[in-house]
Design an enzyme around this catalytic site. Structure first.
Site, mmCIF file in Angstrom:
data_model
loop_
_atom_site.group_PDB
_atom_site.id
_atom_site.type_symbol
_atom_site.label_atom_id
_atom_site.label_comp_id
_atom_site.label_asym_id
_atom_site.label_seq_id
_atom_site.Cartn_x
_atom_site.Cartn_y
_atom_site.Cartn_z
ATOM 1 N N GLU A 186 -10.202 -11.812 1.481
ATOM 2 C CA GLU A 186 -11.015 -10.774 0.844
ATOM 3 C C GLU A 186 -11.085 -10.948 -0.674
ATOM 4 O O GLU A 186 -10.702 -10.053 -1.435
ATOM 5 C CB GLU A 186 -10.473 -9.386 1.216
ATOM 6 C CG GLU A 186 -10.601 -9.081 2.700
ATOM 7 C CD GLU A 186 -10.105 -7.704 3.085
ATOM 8 O OE1 GLU A 186 -10.631 -7.120 4.051
ATOM 9 O OE2 GLU A 186 -9.173 -7.194 2.417
ATOM 10 N N ARG A 234 0.840 -1.211 0.000
ATOM 11 C CA ARG A 234 0.000 0.000 0.000
ATOM 12 C C ARG A 234 0.868 1.251 0.000
ATOM 13 O O ARG A 234 0.638 2.180 -0.763
ATOM 14 C CB ARG A 234 -0.932 -0.032 1.221
ATOM 15 C CG ARG A 234 -2.242 -0.736 1.004
ATOM 16 C CD ARG A 234 -2.111 -2.157 0.458
ATOM 17 N NE ARG A 234 -3.402 -2.799 0.338
ATOM 18 C CZ ARG A 234 -3.969 -3.520 1.302
ATOM 19 N NH1 ARG A 234 -3.340 -3.693 2.464
ATOM 20 N NH2 ARG A 234 -5.153 -4.075 1.114
ATOM 21 N N TYR A 278 -4.080 -5.417 15.285
ATOM 22 C CA TYR A 278 -3.863 -4.666 14.054
ATOM 23 C C TYR A 278 -3.378 -3.281 14.460
ATOM 24 O O TYR A 278 -4.135 -2.485 15.021
ATOM 25 C CB TYR A 278 -5.161 -4.570 13.249
ATOM 26 C CG TYR A 278 -5.317 -5.653 12.211
ATOM 27 C CD1 TYR A 278 -4.863 -6.948 12.454
ATOM 28 C CD2 TYR A 278 -5.923 -5.395 10.994
ATOM 29 C CE1 TYR A 278 -5.010 -7.939 11.502
ATOM 30 C CE2 TYR A 278 -6.085 -6.381 10.032
ATOM 31 C CZ TYR A 278 -5.612 -7.651 10.287
ATOM 32 O OH TYR A 278 -5.756 -8.631 9.341
#
Length: 562
Positions: A336, A169, A427
């Site tokens: 996902e 990312r 996380y």
């Protein structure tokens, strides 16, 4: 030296993190000086070199070698010497990553259960020397350095103590990755899960498929903040690691007893790969030739086509990956993966029928099983996110349980190995406080104390099932971490709490001594300062750490244990 013994031998708080289970303070201290030698026995030479390159540089002490006169491995360190040994009794009692460290007025003896144990003991020795031992040059040349008299026995709870770093990312240049390997080592963490590919960028050179980095490593612009934000950074963003960069990263980590586990994400999170090679996508459903690396966040609909072309392509990718990464485990993602394109694709539906599968979930399972067998034939093991349980789990696969505990519980009960990394607990992109000044607030509030009270092994597991928990890792997704400063802020100081959870045999969460941990953190903050870590201060972010106007996605309330 404010968190170690003073030069006159008076002992102050050492603040060891992770805290050893057996620490017995003694009287006085060992003073290091220009004559202090390093006596490195067989198997400890790399640790001796590391000590000279870190502690030696910070203190200005040469730490010259001193050959052992008798090869003894007893507790007596001898005169003005740091003695390093691999010790069979320590191996038997504490395992290969355990160590015994004894310091008195004459020197230090460090007995490792293996080479890794000697290295982790050296990390403890560095902590005992005080925060200035973490600097890159001596502040006061000629000063004496002090180690408090102590006897420590220490060993890790888990074999897998990791951090997942997302460089897809937002790309982290190689020097930043090497720096994070040192930070992991300083906290006795031994796995870097390297998330190298995603919709927003492909970060590893694959020589037989050069467009993966030529076209897939760069995006035209980047969403600022959460995907609902109206703001954009209109500068192109990207980068990748050459194969020589990867070799350097892997070797640097190995010298610090850290395994780098590569992740090549399939069949979802693959738009960057499809943008580079459109034939990998579902060409009978969308115009894959029009795709570019994605410039925003979330779950992307563009997934790999379940074709032989795709399988052969990724086999070629993985052949080069295996040449670069000696890790036993290879992570293939599997998370996902929306299957709308497969439902609409005549080719995908024909594949389901041809293979006698029930549905699209079983089609994904078929892909995962293919690579499980492919990796197994080459002496490796597949690990994936807990969605790989859907449609049936490949027999040899291990699971990274991220959506909560449930996937890990199901996998362990079915006889599969598990790494626990539930998003609700560890996380580190989730916000650290509920205050309005928290930069780009994402997810639940996860404070330093919350992470310290995280328990990786669910109570539902029997002892045999609990033994399937290889360990735990904290995950660092970088959608809203655009540079090293933001990365540091989100990771630290919480990684220190996580490291203690992963290493130490702690009481149940409600019985943990958080006040004692907080006191030890007072010393540890000075170490982080010396290392130049831009951590979140206990009192909240500094003005330059805030990101006013950048939309986040806060979730209120306490996270569920699911």
């Amino acid at each position: 030296m404010d968190d170690a013994a003073t030069a006159d031998g008076a002992r102050t708080e050492t603040g060891l993190i992770p805290e050893p289970p057996d620490t017995r303070p003694g009287e006085g201290a060992f003073l290091l000086g220009p004559e202090t030698a390093l006596d490195a026995g067989p198997g400890t030479e790399a640790t001796a070199a590391w000590l000279r390159g870190t502690v030696g540089v910070a203190t200005g002490l040469p730490l010259p070698p001193r050959p052992s006169r008798d090869g003894a491995t007893g507790d007596g360190p001898g005169g003005d010497v740091i003695r390093l040994r691999i010790d069979a009794d320590t191996t038997a009692a504490l395992g290969p990553e355990g160590y015994r460290l004894t310091a008195d007025s004459t020197g230090v003896t460090l007995l490792g259960g293996g080479a890794a144990g000697a290295f982790w003991g050296a990390q403890t020795l560095r902590q005992l020397l005080g925060a200035d031992a973490y600097r890159r040059a001596p502040l006061r040349p000629g000063q004496r350095w002090s180690v408090p008299a102590v006897r420590i026995e220490d060993a890790p709870r888990f074999a897998w103590r990791g951090m997942m770093l997302d460089v897809a990312r937002h790309f982290l240049p190689k020097d930043g990755v090497l720096r994070y390997i040192d930070l992991l080592a300083a906290h006795k963490l031994n796995v870097l899960h390297f998330h190298l590919t995603d919709d927003q960028g492909w970060r590893i050179e694959i020589k037989r498929h050069p467009r993966l980095t030529e076209a897939g490593a760069w995006r035209e612009r980047t969403k600022l903040g959460h995907r609902a934000s109206p703001l954009w950074d209109d500068r192109p963003h990207g980068g990748y690691y050459t194969q020589d960069d990867i070799r350097e990263i892997v070797a640097y980590a190995a010298a610090r007893h850290i395994t780098v586990v590569p992740e090549i994400d399939i069949p979802g999170h693959s738009q960057a790969a499809i943008a580079a090679y459109p034939e990998l996508g579902n060409t009978d459903v969308i115009d894959t030739g029009a795709l570019k690396p994605w410039d925003t966040w979330g779950v992307n609909p563009n997934i790999l086509a379940p074709t032989d072309t795709t399988l052969r392509f990724y086999e070629g990718v993985l052949e080069e990956v295996l040449d670069l990464f000696p890790s036993r485990f290879v992570h293939i993602g599997g998370d996902e993966c929306p299957k709308d394109q497969w439902r609409a694709s005549p080719a995908a539906q024909a594949r389901i029928k041809e293979l006698g599968l029930a549905d699209e979930d079983e089609l994904q399972s078929w892909i995962i099983r293919h690579f499980d067998s492919w990796l197994g034939d080459r002496g490796r093991r597949l690990i994936g996110w807990d969605e790989i349980l859907e449609g049936g789990l490949a027999p040899g696969a291990a699971v990274s349980s991220w959506r909560g505990y449930a996937g890990g519980i199901a996998a362990a009960q079915a006889g599969h190995d598990v790494v626990m990394c539930p998003e609700q607990q560890v996380y580190l992109d989730h916000r650290q406080d509920g205050g309005a000044d928290e930069p780009v607030p994402i997810g639940y509030v996860r404070t330093l104390e919350d992470v310290y009270r995280f328990e990786p092994v669910p109570p539902q597991l029997t002892p045999d099932e609990a033994a399937r928990v290889l360990g735990t890792q904290a995950n660092v997704w970088t959608e809203v971490m655009e540079n090293q400063q933001r990365l540091d802020y989100q990771v630290f100081p919480r990684l220190a709490a996580f490291a203690e959870v992963a290493w130490s045999q702690l009481p149940p969460p409600e019985d943990r001594d958080h006040a004692g941990f907080t006191r030890r953190m007072d010393a540890h903050y000075h170490r982080l300062d010396a290392l130049g870590v831009d951590y979140r201060p206990p009192g909240g972010p500094f003005p330059w750490q805030r990101r006013p106007g950048l939309l986040g996605r806060p979730i209120e309330g306490s996270p569920p244990n699911v």
